[in-house]
Design an enzyme around this catalytic site. Structure first.
Site, PDB file in Angstrom:
ATOM      1  N   ASP A   1     -30.332  -0.713  40.759  1.00 50.52           N
ATOM      2  CA  ASP A   1     -29.201  -0.219  41.526  1.00 50.52           C
ATOM      3  C   ASP A   1     -27.890  -0.228  40.750  1.00 50.52           C
ATOM      4  OD1 ASP A   1     -27.882   0.570  44.032  1.00 50.52           O
ATOM      5  OD2 ASP A   1     -26.998  -1.433  43.909  1.00 50.52           O
TER       6      ASP A   1
ATOM      7  N   ASP B   1     -27.451  -5.292  38.671  1.00 45.82           N
ATOM      8  CA  ASP B   1     -28.560  -6.152  39.068  1.00 45.82           C
ATOM      9  C   ASP B   1     -29.881  -5.402  38.906  1.00 45.82           C
ATOM     10  OD1 ASP B   1     -28.226  -4.262  41.014  1.00 45.82           O
ATOM     11  OD2 ASP B   1     -28.311  -5.636  42.706  1.00 45.82           O
TER      12      ASP B   1
ATOM     13  N   TYR C   1     -26.207  -2.669  51.645  1.00 44.72           N
ATOM     14  CA  TYR C   1     -25.972  -1.254  51.939  1.00 44.72           C
ATOM     15  C   TYR C   1     -26.167  -0.999  53.430  1.00 44.72           C
ATOM     16  CZ  TYR C   1     -25.732  -0.381  46.954  1.00 44.72           C
ATOM     17  OH  TYR C   1     -25.353  -0.388  45.622  1.00 44.72           O
TER      18      TYR C   1
ATOM     19  N   GLU D   1     -18.098  -3.658  38.389  1.00 40.79           N
ATOM     20  CA  GLU D   1     -19.489  -3.311  38.644  1.00 40.79           C
ATOM     21  C   GLU D   1     -19.712  -1.859  38.228  1.00 40.79           C
ATOM     22  OE1 GLU D   1     -22.669  -4.509  39.239  1.00 40.79           O
ATOM     23  OE2 GLU D   1     -22.438  -5.050  41.350  1.00 40.79           O
TER      24      GLU D   1
END
Length: 454
Positions: free
Chosen positions: A73, A76, A225, A433
Site C-alpha cells: 500500500d 508498509d 481506509y 508517507e
C-alpha cells in the site's frame, strides 16, 4: 540469502528529456518506476528497481488460495484492496484519456504493466462468484515491523467479502478498475480485456445486490481506509466505467439510478480513494454530453481555482494528510476538464501552476518527488527504501539521520502543512508517507502535461 546483493546506489533509469519548464516526461517515467518499488510477489526479469526482490510468496496460504502479487500500500507491506483498486482505476483513466502524452513520453507499455500488476492480482483475489479477497496483512502487526518485505516473518492474514459479509465499496471500486483496464487492453490484449470486463460485471452485481460498507466485513480496514462517503459513489462510478467499457446504455441507466438514490451531484474537496463524486460527474458528462453534469464539473473546478484553501506558497490544500495527493488528483480533474472543453485555458494554467508547486516552483525551490528536481525529499517514510543494500542488516534504519540508502525514485511524498511548512523527516509519516494512491492521479496529470507541452 547472501546471493541476493543489491547494487547501491541504484541509478535513475528515467533519462532527462529537456522538456520545459519541468521535465514532465521524465517524472512520468519515474512515477511508473515507483510502482515497481511497490510490487509484492514474484518479480519479473525486467524489474527496474534493483533493490527489490521476490516477497510475500505465501500470501493466501492461510485460506488455500494464491493471493501473491499486487501492490504494497505505502511505506508498509499491507495489501489494502480498496485504495489499490482506486489506484488502478486512476492509472487506467490516465492511459485512456491522456494516451497521446503516454506515447510521446514512451510510457504506454510501462503504464499498462503498472495497471496489469494490480488487475492480475484482483483476478486472483476473485476466488468464487460473490467472493473476493480485499486485504492481505493485518495493519497493526505489519506496522510494528520496520524492515524489508523480502524478510517479513509476521502473520499475514487474508480477509474477504462474500454474500454473508459483503463490501460494496470494495467490490464496486474493483469493478471500476477492471472495467477501465478492459479499455486499456482492448486492442493490446483482447482476450485479457474480455476477462477483465466479465469479472467487472460480476463484481458490480455483487456490490449492488449485496449492499454493505466493506469495512464492516473487513474490520481491520476500518482503522486505515474507512469509507466515510459510503458506497453510493462507488456504485455510480463502477456503473459509469461499465457503461464506457461496454457501450451498453443499461449501465448508464443504473448509474442515473445511483445518482438519484445517493445524491451524487455536487461535491467538495477532490476525487480520492474514498470519494469518487468528482469522477462520477466527469464520466456522466463524457458519456452524455449533458449540461447538468458539465455545470457541476465547472462549478467544482471554479471552486478549486477561486475559493479552495491554499498554502501561503500557492498549493491548493484539501487535506492535512497527504495534501500533495489531493492536489494531484485535483490537477487531474482540471486537466481532464480542459481536454474536454471546459474552460480549457484557465484549467490548464491552474493545473500547470499546481504541478509546478509539486515539482519545485515554490519559495524553497523544493521538489516533493523523490529523486527529481532541486532539494527533493531524501527520507520518505518507506521501510524497504530506508534499508541498506542487501544482505546488510536493516536494524536502526528508521532512526538513520541520513538519506534513505535506496532512492525511491518517482514517489510523491505527503506534502506540506496548510502553513506551507515541510520537513523531510522519515518519522513524520503525515507529511512524508508515500502510497500507491498518492501517485495515481499524479501520473495521469503528468501525461496530460506532456501532451500540452510537446
Amino acid at each position: 540469502d547472501a546471493a541476493i546483493v543489491t547494487p547501491s546506489p541504484m541509478e535513475n533509469p528515467c533519462a532527462e528529456t529537456g522538456m520545459q519548464p519541468y521535465d514532465y516526461s521524465q517524472v512520468l517515467c519515474m512515477s511508473y518506476l515507483f510502482y515497481e518499488a511497490q510490487r509484492s510477489g514474484p518479480l519479473p526479469a525486467d524489474q527496474r528497481v534493483t533493490w527489490r526482490f521476490d516477497s510475500a510468496l505465501d500470501d493466501g496460504s492461510d485460506v488455500g488460495h494464491d493471493l501473491t502479487g499486487g501492490y504494497y500500500d505505502a511505506g508498509d507491506h499491507v495489501k489494502f484492496g480498496f485504495p489499490m483498486a482506486f489506484t488502478a482505476t486512476m492509472l487506467a483513466w490516465g492511459l485512456i484519456d491522456f494516451a497521446e502524452g503516454h506515447e510521446i513520453a514512451g510510457q504506454t507499455e510501462y503504464g499498462r504493466t503498472a495497471v496489469k500488476w494490480a488487475t492480475d492480482y484482483f483476478l486472483k483475489a476473485y476466488t468464487a462468484k460473490n467472493e473476493f479477497y480485499g486485504q492481505v496483512g493485518k495493519g497493526d502487526v505489519d506496522h510494528a515491523y520496520w524492515g524489508r518485505p523480502e524478510e517479513m516473518t509476521m502473520e499475514r492474514p487474508s480477509y474477504k467479502i462474500d454474500e454473508a459479509n459483503p463490501g460494496s465499496e470494495l467490490a464496486g471500486e474493483t469493478a471500476a478498475a477492471l472495467a477501465a483496464a478492459s479499455i486499456v487492453f482492448k486492442e493490446a490484449d483482447p482476450s485479457y480485456s474480455e476477462t477483465l470486463l466479465a469479472t467487472a460485471k460480476e463484481l458490480y452485481d455483487f456490490a449492488n445486490n449485496f449492499r454493505q460498507n466493506y469495512d464492516v466485513s473487513i474490520e481491520d480496514a476500518y482503522y486505515y481506509y474507512h469509507s466515510f462517503s459510503g458506497y453510493g459513489d462507488e456504485l455510480g462510478w463502477a456503473a459509469l466505467w461499465l457503461a464506457r467499457a461496454t457501450g451498453d446504455d443499461a449501465y448508464l441507466t443504473l448509474a442515473r439510478e445511483h445518482w438519484d438514490e445517493f445524491q451524487l451531484g455536487g461535491y467538495g474537496g477532490s476525487i480520492g480513494w474514498d470519494d469518487k463524486r468528482g469522477g462520477v460527474d466527469s464520466l456522466f458528462y463524457l458519456l452524455t454530453g449533458e449540461s447538468q453534469y458539465s455545470d457541476l464539473v465547472n462549478q467544482h473546478l471554479d471552486w478549486l481555482r477561486n475559493d479552495a484553501p491554499y498554502t501561503p506558497e500557492g498549493l491548493v490544500f484539501l487535506n492535512a494528510w497527504g495534501s500533495n495527493r489531493d492536489a494531484a488528483n485535483a490537477i487531474f480533474l482540471a486537466l481532464w476538464g480542459a481536454k474536454n472543453g471546459l474552460n480549457t485555458e484557465l484549467n490548464q494554467e491552474w493545473a500547470r501552476g499546481q504541478m509546478g508547486q509539486l515539482l519545485g516552483d515554490n519559495p524553497r525551490y523544493q521538489s516533493f518527488v523523490v529523486g527529481f528536481g532541486v532539494n527533493p525529499p531524501q527520507k520518505p517514510h518507506h521501510r524497504s527504501s530506508s534499508c541498506p543494500s542487501l544482505p546488510e542488516d536493516c536494524t536502526g534504519a528508521f532512526n538513520n539521520p541520513g538519506p534513505n540508502p535506496q532512492p525511491l525514485y518517482g514517489a510523491l511524498v505527503g506534502g506540506p502543512d496548510e502553513d506551507g511548512s515541510y520537513n523531510d523527516d522519515r518519522g513524520d509519516y503525515q507529511h512524508n508517507e508515500v502510497a500507491c494512491d498518492y501517485n495515481a492521479g499524479f501520473t495521469g496529470s503528468l501525461a496530460a502535461l506532456v501532451e500540452i507541452s510537446s
